[in-house]
Design a protein around this motif. Structure first.
Motif, PDB file in Angstrom:
ATOM      1  N   TYR A   1       0.810  -1.218   0.000  1.00  0.00           N
ATOM      2  CA  TYR A   1       0.000   0.000   0.000  1.00  0.00           C
ATOM      3  C   TYR A   1       0.842   1.266   0.000  1.00  0.00           C
ATOM      4  CZ  TYR A   1      -3.917  -3.058   1.198  1.00  0.00           C
ATOM      5  OH  TYR A   1      -4.865  -4.033   1.194  1.00  0.00           O
ATOM      6  N   GLY A   2       2.062   1.190   0.472  1.00  0.00           N
ATOM      7  CA  GLY A   2       2.917   2.373   0.545  1.00  0.00           C
ATOM      8  C   GLY A   2       2.726   3.173   1.809  1.00  0.00           C
ATOM      9  N   THR A   3       1.643   2.913   2.535  1.00  0.00           N
ATOM     10  CA  THR A   3       1.367   3.608   3.795  1.00  0.00           C
ATOM     11  C   THR A   3       0.932   2.602   4.843  1.00  0.00           C
ATOM     12  OG1 THR A   3      -0.931   4.025   3.121  1.00  0.00           O
ATOM     13  CG2 THR A   3       0.682   5.773   2.654  1.00  0.00           C
ATOM     14  N   ILE A   4       1.048   3.019   6.090  1.00  0.00           N
ATOM     15  CA  ILE A   4       0.652   2.182   7.224  1.00  0.00           C
ATOM     16  C   ILE A   4      -0.344   2.968   8.070  1.00  0.00           C
ATOM     17  CG2 ILE A   4       1.438   1.021   9.318  1.00  0.00           C
ATOM     18  CD1 ILE A   4       4.116   0.577   7.973  1.00  0.00           C
ATOM     19  N   ILE A   5      -1.423   2.295   8.455  1.00  0.00           N
ATOM     20  CA  ILE A   5      -2.426   2.927   9.311  1.00  0.00           C
ATOM     21  C   ILE A   5      -2.049   2.644  10.752  1.00  0.00           C
ATOM     22  CG2 ILE A   5      -4.854   2.983   9.961  1.00  0.00           C
ATOM     23  CD1 ILE A   5      -5.544   2.234   7.118  1.00  0.00           C
ATOM     24  N   THR A   6      -1.536   3.649  11.425  1.00  0.00           N
ATOM     25  CA  THR A   6      -1.094   3.480  12.818  1.00  0.00           C
ATOM     26  C   THR A   6      -2.245   3.579  13.804  1.00  0.00           C
ATOM     27  OG1 THR A   6      -0.572   5.851  12.907  1.00  0.00           O
ATOM     28  CG2 THR A   6       1.210   4.349  12.281  1.00  0.00           C
ATOM     29  N   ASP A   7      -3.293   4.325  13.438  1.00  0.00           N
ATOM     30  CA  ASP A   7      -4.450   4.494  14.319  1.00  0.00           C
ATOM     31  C   ASP A   7      -5.720   4.100  13.552  1.00  0.00           C
ATOM     32  OD1 ASP A   7      -3.123   5.676  16.665  1.00  0.00           O
ATOM     33  OD2 ASP A   7      -2.708   7.340  15.306  1.00  0.00           O
ATOM     34  N   PRO A   8      -6.041   2.800  13.544  1.00  0.00           N
ATOM     35  CA  PRO A   8      -7.237   2.358  12.796  1.00  0.00           C
ATOM     36  C   PRO A   8      -8.512   2.936  13.396  1.00  0.00           C
ATOM     37  CG  PRO A   8      -5.818   0.501  13.392  1.00  0.00           C
ATOM     38  CD  PRO A   8      -5.339   1.679  14.172  1.00  0.00           C
ATOM     39  N   CYS A   9      -9.502   3.078  12.549  1.00  0.00           N
ATOM     40  CA  CYS A   9     -10.808   3.556  12.997  1.00  0.00           C
ATOM     41  C   CYS A   9     -11.384   2.576  14.020  1.00  0.00           C
ATOM     42  CB  CYS A   9     -11.754   3.696  11.808  1.00  0.00           C
ATOM     43  SG  CYS A   9     -13.462   4.070  12.250  1.00  0.00           S
ATOM     44  N   PRO A  10     -11.817   3.048  15.185  1.00  0.00           N
ATOM     45  CA  PRO A  10     -12.334   2.124  16.204  1.00  0.00           C
ATOM     46  C   PRO A  10     -13.672   1.500  15.830  1.00  0.00           C
ATOM     47  CG  PRO A  10     -12.646   4.405  16.900  1.00  0.00           C
ATOM     48  CD  PRO A  10     -11.819   4.454  15.649  1.00  0.00           C
ATOM     49  N   THR A  11     -14.409   2.138  14.928  1.00  0.00           N
ATOM     50  CA  THR A  11     -15.728   1.606  14.563  1.00  0.00           C
ATOM     51  C   THR A  11     -15.622   0.436  13.609  1.00  0.00           C
ATOM     52  OG1 THR A  11     -16.727   3.791  14.852  1.00  0.00           O
ATOM     53  CG2 THR A  11     -17.979   2.180  13.563  1.00  0.00           C
ATOM     54  N   CYS A  12     -14.793   0.570  12.585  1.00  0.00           N
ATOM     55  CA  CYS A  12     -14.689  -0.464  11.544  1.00  0.00           C
ATOM     56  C   CYS A  12     -13.402  -1.264  11.641  1.00  0.00           C
ATOM     57  CB  CYS A  12     -14.801   0.164  10.152  1.00  0.00           C
ATOM     58  SG  CYS A  12     -13.453   1.311   9.757  1.00  0.00           S
ATOM     59  N   ALA A  13     -12.570  -0.986  12.647  1.00  0.00           N
ATOM     60  CA  ALA A  13     -11.291  -1.684  12.837  1.00  0.00           C
ATOM     61  C   ALA A  13     -10.381  -1.533  11.625  1.00  0.00           C
ATOM     62  CB  ALA A  13     -11.522  -3.162  13.153  1.00  0.00           C
ATOM     63  N   GLY A  14     -10.425  -0.370  10.996  1.00  0.00           N
ATOM     64  CA  GLY A  14      -9.537  -0.100   9.879  1.00  0.00           C
ATOM     65  C   GLY A  14      -9.967  -0.695   8.559  1.00  0.00           C
ATOM     66  N   GLN A  15     -11.235  -1.110   8.452  1.00  0.00           N
ATOM     67  CA  GLN A  15     -11.725  -1.703   7.200  1.00  0.00           C
ATOM     68  C   GLN A  15     -12.409  -0.681   6.291  1.00  0.00           C
ATOM     69  OE1 GLN A  15     -11.209  -5.026   6.333  1.00  0.00           O
ATOM     70  NE2 GLN A  15      -9.869  -4.888   8.125  1.00  0.00           N
ATOM     71  N   GLY A  16     -12.863   0.419   6.842  1.00  0.00           N
ATOM     72  CA  GLY A  16     -13.562   1.425   6.038  1.00  0.00           C
ATOM     73  C   GLY A  16     -15.005   1.076   5.763  1.00  0.00           C
ATOM     74  N   ARG A  17     -15.477  -0.013   6.353  1.00  0.00           N
ATOM     75  CA  ARG A  17     -16.863  -0.449   6.156  1.00  0.00           C
ATOM     76  C   ARG A  17     -17.300  -1.251   7.367  1.00  0.00           C
ATOM     77  NH1 ARG A  17     -16.213  -5.423   1.737  1.00  0.00           N
ATOM     78  NH2 ARG A  17     -14.598  -6.552   2.883  1.00  0.00           N
ATOM     79  N   VAL A  18     -18.590  -1.299   7.584  1.00  0.00           N
ATOM     80  CA  VAL A  18     -19.169  -2.062   8.693  1.00  0.00           C
ATOM     81  C   VAL A  18     -20.378  -2.830   8.163  1.00  0.00           C
ATOM     82  CG1 VAL A  18     -18.394  -0.474  10.489  1.00  0.00           C
ATOM     83  CG2 VAL A  18     -20.601  -0.092   9.362  1.00  0.00           C
ATOM     84  N   ARG A  19     -20.790  -3.832   8.911  1.00  0.00           N
ATOM     85  CA  ARG A  19     -21.983  -4.594   8.530  1.00  0.00           C
ATOM     86  C   ARG A  19     -23.205  -3.954   9.160  1.00  0.00           C
ATOM     87  NH1 ARG A  19     -20.549  -8.448   5.427  1.00  0.00           N
ATOM     88  NH2 ARG A  19     -22.738  -8.953   5.104  1.00  0.00           N
TER      89      ARG A  19
END
Length: 365
Positions: free
Chosen positions: A181-199
């Motif tokens: 990816y070229g980048t690293i997510i150091t602080d993932p979103c707490p809602t989606c756990a760094g997925q960018g989507r939720v069910r």
């Protein structure tokens, strides 16, 4: 050059899971964020390169084959070209995007036969992946953003010089630290756990057209699952199943039904009003109606799916012979038979149409 298996500390017959576990263990130990020493950084590069080769079945096969296959262990001219020029091409492409198209979804929908005549509307509830409202698909916690990978410096790939029979060649492989990816997510979103989507469960209004049949699939573009990192949604497919009806069956765009007629009505004729799937319909029984005859009512069948107009309603007549008679009824029948003086029952000329009608009526074809 160090043996890749020795670098990871696994046997040459190690499974893919064994190789993955070994890499994860060494990566946690040698990653620059954990171990900032220069020696650890160099070993981390070797471990990452070894994992890149051995985790790919094709590259592992070529590596195990050694230099005797093709030119110095390369699969052929295409692989040689990829080796010499692939690094530059990969660098030109840059890191891969986290955004991915979502998966298509399939939902089975049951409809009644009367709904098929003119079509129907449904509100379908689906449990699917939707865009995360907290991060809006960025995968990061609010107020943060991805940081550039310090291993590949944002390129998403690692270039290495490999010695071969052809000399030193440059290879390019996805960075094992940032997974390309070229980048690293150091602080993932707490809602989606760094997925960018939720069910989530949502309601989708659907128009089911007239004329659908069991097995037909309806495509709803963009109504499937939202992709990784807020990527575009896939499509939703509805697979139709038409429920069984106790009175009517279907043959193409025609509706089929069976009308039971008493013997006296078949002899004398009768006007009857029947309840069809879309209201009453008048049917005229002619005097002398025979069992197996088919009465056709035009334009009272199924609305055509791709075309104008409707099919027909075809009613097969089944003359019911009474099995129990009173003495007076039996006497009247005997008098009627004596006056008719018909020939006794006998075999007649074969009629293909008669058997076809009987088959259609009894098997509901």
């Amino acid at each position: 050059m160090a043996d890749h298996y020795d670098v990871l500390g696994v046997d040459r017959n190690a499974s893919a899971d064994d190789i993955k576990r070994a890499y994860r263990r060494l990566a946690r130990e040698l990653h620059p964020d954990v171990n900032p020493s220069a020696d650890a950084a160099e070993r981390f590069k070797l471990v990452t390169h070894a994992y890149d080769v051995l985790s790919d079945p094709q590259q592992r096969q070529q590596y195990d084959a050694g230099p005797q296959q093709g030119f110095g262990g390369f699969g052929g001219f295409g692989d040689i070209f990829e080796t010499f020029f692939g690094g530059a091409a990969a660098g030109a492409r840059g890191p891969r995007s986290r955004r991915e198209r979502g998966q298509d979804a399939l939902l089975r929908v049951e409809v009644d036969l009367d709904e098929v005549v003119f079509g129907t509307k449904r509100d379908l509830e689906v449990d699917t992946a939707v865009l995360c409202e907290t991060c809006a698909g960025s995968c990061c916690a609010p107020g943060t953003s991805p940081v550039t990978c310090d291993i590949c410096h944002g390129t998403g790939s690692i270039q290495r010089t490999v010695r071969s029979l052809l000399g030193n060649v440059v290879t390019s492989n996805p960075c094992g630290s940032c997974r390309g990816y070229g980048t690293i997510i150091t602080d993932p979103c707490p809602t989606c756990a760094g997925q960018g989507r939720v069910r989530a469960r949502r309601t989708i209004p659907v128009d089911i057209p007239a004329g659908v049949d069991t097995g037909l699939r309806i495509q709803l573009p963009g109504q499937g699952e939202v992709g990784q990192a807020g990527g575009p949604a896939g499509d939703l497919y509805l697979e139709i199943k038409v429920r069984h009806h106790d009175v009517f069956s279907r043959n193409g765009d025609d509706l089929l039904a069976t009308l039971q007629v008493h013997m006296a009505d078949a002899i004398l004729g009768k006007h009857v009003t029947l309840n069809s799937l879309d209201g009453p319909v008048d049917v005229e029984l002619k005097p002398g109606t025979q069992s197996g005859e088919v009465i056709t009512v035009k334009d009272r069948g199924i609305t055509r799916l791709r075309g104008a107009g409707r099919g027909d309603l075809r009613i097969g007549v089944h003359v019911v012979t009474p099995t129990k008679l009173s003495r007076k009824e039996e006497e009247l029948i005997k008098q009627f038979a004596a006056k008719r003086k018909d020939d006794p029952p006998q075999l007649a000329h074969f009629q293909q149409g008669l058997f076809a009608k009987l088959r259609d009526r009894f098997l509901n074809l």
